[in-house]
Design a protein around this motif. Structure first.
Motif, short mmCIF file in Angstrom:
data_model
loop_
_atom_site.label_atom_id
_atom_site.label_comp_id
_atom_site.label_asym_id
_atom_site.label_seq_id
_atom_site.Cartn_x
_atom_site.Cartn_y
_atom_site.Cartn_z
N ALA A 7 0.84 -1.20 0.00
CA ALA A 7 0.00 0.00 0.00
C ALA A 7 0.88 1.25 0.00
CB ALA A 7 -0.93 0.00 1.21
N ARG A 8 2.02 1.17 0.67
CA ARG A 8 2.95 2.31 0.69
C ARG A 8 3.48 2.60 -0.71
NH1 ARG A 8 8.18 3.84 1.10
NH2 ARG A 8 8.66 5.50 2.57
N ASP A 9 3.84 1.53 -1.47
CA ASP A 9 4.33 1.72 -2.84
C ASP A 9 3.26 2.41 -3.70
OD1 ASP A 9 6.66 0.48 -2.13
OD2 ASP A 9 6.04 -1.49 -2.92
N LEU A 10 2.02 1.99 -3.55
CA LEU A 10 0.93 2.58 -4.32
C LEU A 10 0.75 4.06 -3.96
CD1 LEU A 10 -1.31 2.07 -6.38
CD2 LEU A 10 -2.81 1.48 -4.47
N ALA A 11 0.78 4.35 -2.66
CA ALA A 11 0.61 5.74 -2.22
C ALA A 11 1.76 6.62 -2.71
CB ALA A 11 0.51 5.81 -0.69
N VAL A 12 2.98 6.11 -2.66
CA VAL A 12 4.15 6.89 -3.13
C VAL A 12 4.05 7.12 -4.63
CG1 VAL A 12 6.65 6.79 -3.45
CG2 VAL A 12 5.66 6.22 -1.23
#
Length: 189
Positions: A7-12
């Motif tokens: 989810a962090r990769d998607l948000a970044v």
């Protein structure tokens, strides 16, 4: 099974694409034939970077309120950066103001065609955009003075004051940015 991306990769990735598109908006002024074209691009990119970095700064207030380790240090660094970008935006905006007030400039055009835009939008924007720098410097001073105390306890009154100052700072930055975009959309310098 482990997911392909977090989810962090998607948000970044989303934040990166949004930041890139925001930065492209002022760069598109290169087709403008104004003598202030390059200064407008420089000011627009600086103001856009200020907004993007200030959004990240506001995001860093949450770990500060939760008393996370290293939150004060990270917030101080980003707040320094926002203050420097804000100062650069104010300097370039005052430089652009020469073109705004020039004979046959945008100011005369607004007064003749839409006096309310000059009287309300520009005058309000002009002053509200100056508030973030003293607010940011005040918050930075408080972080510097009480930083160690804030790291030892969670959600102190000092952290709340920092959160309020930075939220007001961010709101003033957004108002100045949006009003500036609206004015350039109507009549550029």
């Amino acid at each position: 099974m482990k997911p392909i991306f977090s989810a962090r990769d998607l948000a970044v990735t989303q934040a990166g694409v949004a930041a890139l598109l925001f930065i492209l908006m002022p760069i598109l002024h290169w087709v403008d034939d104004s003598q202030y074209k390059w200064l407008s691009i420089f000011h627009g990119v600086g103001a856009t970077l200020t907004i993007l970095v200030s959004c990240y700064m506001l995001h860093l207030v949450y770990p500060l309120l939760r008393g996370k380790d290293g939150a004060v240090k990270r917030l101080k660094f980003v707040l320094w950066l926002v203050n420097i970008l804000t100062l650069a935006s104010i300097i370039t905006a005052n430089w652009l103001y020469i073109g705004y007030r020039a004979p046959d400039g945008a100011r005369q055009w607004f007064i003749y065609h839409h006096p309310s835009i000059h009287l309300i939008l520009m005058e309000y924007k002009e002053f509200v955009a100056l508030f973030p720098l003293p607010l940011g410097i005040g918050a930075l001073w408080i972080l510097h003075r009480f930083g160690k105390q804030m790291e030892q306890t969670t959600n102190t009154a000092i952290s709340s004051v920092i959160a309020i100052l930075l939220t007001i700072m961010w709101v003033c930055l957004i108002i100045g940015f949006v009003f500036g975009l609206a004015m350039v959309k109507i009549k550029g310098v």
